[in-house]
Design an enzyme around this catalytic site. Sequence first.
Site, PDB file in Angstrom:
ATOM      1  N   PRO A 140      12.546   2.627  -4.351  1.00  0.00           N
ATOM      2  CA  PRO A 140      12.437   4.072  -4.898  1.00  0.00           C
ATOM      3  C   PRO A 140      13.287   5.053  -4.391  1.00  0.00           C
ATOM      4  CG  PRO A 140      10.509   3.619  -3.779  1.00  0.00           C
ATOM      5  CD  PRO A 140      11.253   2.265  -3.516  1.00  0.00           C
ATOM      6  N   TYR A 148      10.736 -13.255   1.932  1.00  0.00           N
ATOM      7  CA  TYR A 148      10.902 -12.233   3.034  1.00  0.00           C
ATOM      8  C   TYR A 148      10.764 -13.111   4.351  1.00  0.00           C
ATOM      9  CZ  TYR A 148      10.299  -9.142  -0.805  1.00  0.00           C
ATOM     10  OH  TYR A 148      10.400  -8.371  -2.086  1.00  0.00           O
TER      11      TYR A 148
END
Length: 340
Positions: free
Chosen positions: A209, A56
Amino acid sequence: MSIPTRKIGNDTVPAIGFGCMGLHAMYGPSSEEANQAVLTHAADLGCTFWDSSDMYGFGANEECIGRWFKQTGRRKEIFLATKFGYEKNPETGELSLNNEPDYIEKALDLSLKRLGIDCIDLYYVHRFSGETPIEKIMGALKKCVEAGKIRYIGLSECSANTIRRAAAVYPVSAVQVEYSPFSLEIERPEIGVMKACRENNITIVCYAPLGRGFLTGAYKSPDDFPEGDFRRKAPRYQKENFYKNLELVTKIEKIATANNITPGQLSLAWLLAQGDDILPIPGTKRVKYLEENFGALKVKLSDATVKEIREACDNAEVIGARYPPGAGSKIFMDTPPMPK
């Protein structure tokens, strides 16, 4: 309110974690000041299970968390997960996957240095090259545990077979996969990832999610995604698929309104209702959405509502791959057998 929890190994963590990826990757830029503020607010809320990776921002995400640890002195409050697996060619900038034991040790030491700490709580294989047997990988990670550099081992986006083989070598504490009302692949018998995790008492950590924000209802057109945003490239969010996929979001919005909660909270609460081994890690760059996401822990859905969402998922036809061509081939990866 006491915060609902989940188990990672022998540790107890909040049942909703914080995915740190978006601070430095995929969804456009964010300032250092804003990032530090979100991290502090997460800790203050009790959202202390943080998920990072050396990929990242090519280390920037870990460095940012390292600065937060140094500035606040609150390292002990955070259960920190990070990952390895992607190797960047310093000359060409090209990414490749490397799971070899010597690379694992090198990548781990670099992560520890960037974070300014001497031990990582949970260390994942981010993606699998398909070239290194899982037994070799687990053997190397076991040595890292024994050296005191990591506490628990995790896998990400691997096959059910890889999970079982890994668990036969050393305990696997978490498997990270995309799982949401928008992505139920791990439940399918032919994929079998959920089944393999449950057979081996492994916590299922759910990234994306909220369907990369899609399930919040905030996006009504592909043009709503900012320039440079990952979702502009992902097939699932392309114009030819977007509006068909929006049908599921519309149903979730309707159910959320009936329950006086946001669509995002409904999606997270529904995931939590799938089992005590399910641990979502929604990410955000904004304090407002962090509070909304973590607030899903207060939501208790009725059995009828859980069933209603399941029926909406079953009746929806989600179309388009999760990743652009190329990246998606590294999903549910197997590894070669050990040489005899």
